[in-house]
Design a protein around this motif. Structure first.
Motif, PDB file in Angstrom:
ATOM      1  N   SER A  84       0.851  -1.183   0.000  1.00 42.63           N
ATOM      2  CA  SER A  84       0.000   0.000   0.000  1.00 42.63           C
ATOM      3  C   SER A  84       0.889   1.235   0.000  1.00 42.63           C
ATOM      4  O   SER A  84       1.918   1.265   0.688  1.00 42.63           O
ATOM      5  N   HIS A  85       0.496   2.249  -0.771  1.00 41.48           N
ATOM      6  CA  HIS A  85       1.287   3.484  -0.787  1.00 41.48           C
ATOM      7  C   HIS A  85       1.258   4.184   0.561  1.00 41.48           C
ATOM      8  O   HIS A  85       2.241   4.779   0.992  1.00 41.48           O
ATOM      9  N   GLY A  86       0.121   4.161   1.231  1.00 39.02           N
ATOM     10  CA  GLY A  86       0.010   4.888   2.485  1.00 39.02           C
ATOM     11  C   GLY A  86      -0.167   6.377   2.242  1.00 39.02           C
ATOM     12  O   GLY A  86       0.011   6.868   1.128  1.00 39.02           O
ATOM     13  N   PRO A  87      -0.498   7.116   3.283  1.00 37.96           N
ATOM     14  CA  PRO A  87      -0.757   8.551   3.136  1.00 37.96           C
ATOM     15  C   PRO A  87       0.527   9.342   2.944  1.00 37.96           C
ATOM     16  O   PRO A  87       1.619   8.902   3.310  1.00 37.96           O
ATOM     17  N   ASP A  88       0.391  10.522   2.367  1.00 35.26           N
ATOM     18  CA  ASP A  88       1.521  11.428   2.204  1.00 35.26           C
ATOM     19  C   ASP A  88       1.817  12.138   3.521  1.00 35.26           C
ATOM     20  O   ASP A  88       0.932  12.321   4.360  1.00 35.26           O
ATOM     21  N   GLU A 144       2.371  13.412   9.160  1.00 33.55           N
ATOM     22  CA  GLU A 144       1.259  13.486  10.095  1.00 33.55           C
ATOM     23  C   GLU A 144       0.145  12.539   9.661  1.00 33.55           C
ATOM     24  O   GLU A 144      -0.731  12.897   8.882  1.00 33.55           O
ATOM     25  N   VAL A 145       0.221  11.323  10.156  1.00 31.01           N
ATOM     26  CA  VAL A 145      -0.755  10.297   9.808  1.00 31.01           C
ATOM     27  C   VAL A 145      -1.418   9.796  11.088  1.00 31.01           C
ATOM     28  O   VAL A 145      -0.838   9.852  12.174  1.00 31.01           O
ATOM     29  N   ASP A 146      -2.642   9.301  10.944  1.00 30.37           N
ATOM     30  CA  ASP A 146      -3.311   8.738  12.115  1.00 30.37           C
ATOM     31  C   ASP A 146      -2.840   7.294  12.328  1.00 30.37           C
ATOM     32  O   ASP A 146      -2.247   6.670  11.446  1.00 30.37           O
ATOM     33  N   GLU A 147      -3.127   6.774  13.513  1.00 28.10           N
ATOM     34  CA  GLU A 147      -2.632   5.446  13.850  1.00 28.10           C
ATOM     35  C   GLU A 147      -3.247   4.354  12.992  1.00 28.10           C
ATOM     36  O   GLU A 147      -2.591   3.344  12.696  1.00 28.10           O
ATOM     37  N   ALA A 148      -4.473   4.560  12.565  1.00 29.58           N
ATOM     38  CA  ALA A 148      -5.111   3.552  11.708  1.00 29.58           C
ATOM     39  C   ALA A 148      -4.373   3.442  10.377  1.00 29.58           C
ATOM     40  O   ALA A 148      -4.139   2.336   9.868  1.00 29.58           O
ATOM     41  N   SER A 149      -3.993   4.570   9.785  1.00 33.82           N
ATOM     42  CA  SER A 149      -3.254   4.562   8.525  1.00 33.82           C
ATOM     43  C   SER A 149      -1.865   3.952   8.707  1.00 33.82           C
ATOM     44  O   SER A 149      -1.372   3.207   7.854  1.00 33.82           O
ATOM     45  N   TYR A 150      -1.240   4.277   9.843  1.00 34.81           N
ATOM     46  CA  TYR A 150       0.070   3.720  10.155  1.00 34.81           C
ATOM     47  C   TYR A 150      -0.011   2.190  10.257  1.00 34.81           C
ATOM     48  O   TYR A 150       0.789   1.466   9.648  1.00 34.81           O
ATOM     49  N   ARG A 167       7.621  11.792  -0.904  1.00 32.82           N
ATOM     50  CA  ARG A 167       6.168  11.809  -0.976  1.00 32.82           C
ATOM     51  C   ARG A 167       5.544  11.186   0.272  1.00 32.82           C
ATOM     52  O   ARG A 167       4.901  11.857   1.055  1.00 32.82           O
ATOM     53  N   SER A 168       5.742   9.907   0.460  1.00 29.07           N
ATOM     54  CA  SER A 168       5.148   9.216   1.598  1.00 29.07           C
ATOM     55  C   SER A 168       6.254   8.616   2.460  1.00 29.07           C
ATOM     56  O   SER A 168       6.798   7.555   2.131  1.00 29.07           O
ATOM     57  N   PRO A 169       6.607   9.258   3.565  1.00 31.09           N
ATOM     58  CA  PRO A 169       7.624   8.682   4.443  1.00 31.09           C
ATOM     59  C   PRO A 169       7.250   7.289   4.936  1.00 31.09           C
ATOM     60  O   PRO A 169       8.110   6.411   5.034  1.00 31.09           O
ATOM     61  N   LEU A 170       5.976   7.075   5.217  1.00 29.35           N
ATOM     62  CA  LEU A 170       5.533   5.788   5.738  1.00 29.35           C
ATOM     63  C   LEU A 170       5.762   4.682   4.716  1.00 29.35           C
ATOM     64  O   LEU A 170       6.178   3.567   5.061  1.00 29.35           O
ATOM     65  N   TYR A 171       5.492   4.976   3.459  1.00 31.39           N
ATOM     66  CA  TYR A 171       5.737   3.999   2.389  1.00 31.39           C
ATOM     67  C   TYR A 171       7.222   3.635   2.333  1.00 31.39           C
ATOM     68  O   TYR A 171       7.588   2.458   2.285  1.00 31.39           O
ATOM     69  N   ALA A 172       8.080   4.651   2.352  1.00 31.91           N
ATOM     70  CA  ALA A 172       9.518   4.398   2.276  1.00 31.91           C
ATOM     71  C   ALA A 172      10.006   3.596   3.474  1.00 31.91           C
ATOM     72  O   ALA A 172      10.819   2.671   3.336  1.00 31.91           O
TER      73      ALA A 172
END
Length: 252
Positions: free
Chosen positions: A92-96, A99-105, A150-155
């Motif tokens: 999943s790409h995940g949010p950009d 600042e993401v919520d825990e559900a997205s994380y 773009r998306s730190p979480l994705y990386a």
């Protein structure tokens, strides 16, 4: 690259890079199981390949469910007795942004890390039964090797798969199981950029191609061929390898 008599499981194989890998492996003699959350699409693609004379079956799978994973591996064991090739394409790409919520994380780590870990661990009895002709390919991303902003979480999650492949390769090597990780760059599939307007997507694609040393976007088959090579006897001395399939994007 002859896979006659071998069994391959492609998780997320109903479309894109997973489908390309499934078709290529089946075309070279493997018995292929396409497992996908979209069971109707998986069944449709399997029928198309069977009509071409290939040995492909489809199963529905929500890989986040331990129960469904267990049922899938029980099916593989009862039907084929073992597993030679495991390729998991889920992600999943995940949010950009940071600042993401825990559900997205949690969702990003579930799809990009946790599912990969447990599919390998739960497949080990099947893989060990076919060792030393047993291999795993994990699907990371060039974005897991260099952050594109773009998306730190994705990386972050994709970089975790690089270390996962290295640690698993070291621990499973003595059992005759090889583990490698593939890091595609831009690939011509709906996964990347589908949320952008068509013209904006086309403009960004054209601009990016002009920067690439190879001047083209990868096809799904470009990735599928690497999966096949890593799983084949030709790649039998390759393990713990990180393979960027990016047309030179990491050079720019």
């Amino acid at each position: 690259m002859d896979f006659e008599g071998q069994v391959a499981l492609v998780i997320g194989g109903a479309s894109g890079m997973g489908h390309a890998a499934a078709r290529i492996l089946a075309g070279r003699g493997a018995q292929v199981i396409i497992a996908d959350r979209d069971e109707a699409a998986a069944q449709r693609e399997a029928r198309t390949l069977v009509e071409q004379g290939l040995c492909v079956i489809a199963r529905g799978l929500d890989a986040r469910s331990a129960t469904e994973r267990a049922a899938l591996f029980q099916f593989v064991e009862s039907t084929f007795g073992g597993l030679n090739v495991l390729f998991n394409t889920l992600g999943s790409h995940g949010p950009d942004g940071l600042e993401v919520d825990e559900a997205s994380y949690d969702e990003a780590f579930d799809l990009n890390v946790k599912v990969h870990y447990f599919t390998v661990v739960e497949a080990l009895p099947l893989l060990r039964s076919r060792a030393p002709r047993a291999s795993v390919s994990l699907m990371s991303s060039a974005g897991g090797l260099r952050y594109a902003g773009r998306s730190p979480l994705y990386a972050i999650t994709k970089s975790a798969l690089v270390m996962m492949a290295q640690t698993m390769a070291r621990d499973l090597g003595p059992s005759g199981i090889r583990v490698n990780v593939i890091c595609p760059g831009a690939v011509d599939t709906p996964f990347g950029g589908s949320h952008h307007a068509p013209q904006a997507r086309a403009d960004a694609r054209a601009a990016f191609m002009q920067k690439l040393p190879l001047r083209r976007i990868a096809s799904a088959d470009d990735i599928g061929e690497v999966v096949a090579f890593l799983a084949s006897d030709a790649g039998s001395y390759l393990t713990g390898l990180t393979v960027p399939v990016d047309g030179g994007a990491l050079l720019i």
